[in-house]
Design a protein around this motif. Sequence first.
Motif, PDB file in Angstrom:
ATOM      1  N   LEU A 219      76.279   2.816  12.116  1.00 54.20           N
ATOM      2  CA  LEU A 219      75.635   3.909  12.877  1.00 54.20           C
ATOM      3  C   LEU A 219      76.961   4.451  12.809  1.00 54.20           C
ATOM      4  CD1 LEU A 219      74.101   5.548  15.162  1.00 54.20           C
ATOM      5  CD2 LEU A 219      75.487   4.168  16.899  1.00 54.20           C
ATOM      6  N   ALA A 249      70.179  10.200  13.246  1.00 56.89           N
ATOM      7  CA  ALA A 249      69.919   9.480  14.819  1.00 56.89           C
ATOM      8  C   ALA A 249      69.185  10.356  15.663  1.00 56.89           C
ATOM      9  CB  ALA A 249      71.274   9.107  15.203  1.00 56.89           C
ATOM     10  N   ILE A 256      72.100   6.761  10.893  1.00 49.60           N
ATOM     11  CA  ILE A 256      71.960   5.273  11.181  1.00 49.60           C
ATOM     12  C   ILE A 256      71.410   4.645   9.779  1.00 49.60           C
ATOM     13  CG2 ILE A 256      70.674   3.460  12.306  1.00 49.60           C
ATOM     14  CD1 ILE A 256      70.147   5.188  14.511  1.00 49.60           C
TER      15      ILE A 256
END
Length: 292
Positions: A219, A249, A256
């Motif tokens: 992430l 995201a 992500i």
Amino acid sequence: MRSLLQSCSGSDTGRSVDAALVVERAGGRSVLRRQQIRYPLHITRGFYLDATRPDLLTLYLQSASGGLYAGDRIRLNVDVGRGAAFHLTTQAATVVHAGRNSGATQRQRVYVEPGGFCALTSDAYVLFPDADLTLETDAVVADDAVLCLADGFAVHDPRKSDREAGVRPFKARPFERFEGRLAVSRPDGRLLLKDLGAIDGNELHNGALGPWAAAANLLLIAPQARWPARQELEQAADRNGALGGCSVAPNGAGLILRILAPDGGTLARAMDAAFHVAAAAALGVALARRRK
């Protein structure tokens, strides 16, 4: 440092550990201002590995106990001050032993102040038979700060091969459960995203991930101008024998990357390559390799 009995004994209920790291910018570089580390955790001295970012502090978080055991409750708070740059990584994969109906939990609380850069990249958690692990991360990231998180799992049964054990056919014993919970918000309390996922060992054995036996997430929370191209992240995983899929995201907070791999070694190479792509875009310079 206080040593405790490993929780492999029948009467031990696991270890409850609170740890904290505070990194601030001082004298033109990032320094470890405060640390609270207890057994089984250990950190190395600080390294400045990057000629192009001499202010970036890198620490290796180590385990002195042989992994995570039943009943372990590990909590780590990481605070990165205004304008500081920090990378915390592990020295190797972490073995997760049988959960024995209590499992193990590892919690992280992360706070990144304005202008800060924080990367927390863990090598894969290796799930032994009956392992039960929950990872929880609660992060607060300023609007112009950067947070990069990476973790994942691979499975392994240390039992001898079928020929050595005299068992045919050999079938690996499954882990119990792997669960991840992630929440990221702004300092004013505005929630950016929640990411929740879990998989049981039997589900994996029954094809929940297809032919893949290892998985990871990377992430990147950052302003959009500091994102890499999604294709670059995917290709970083693909070139190393894994399968990567990248998406934006929620709330446009970042990217992500989901990674699937056939084994832990392939997963480690893919995660490392993807991290360097993400870090180069976020910092504007290529980082040196982290030797392990």
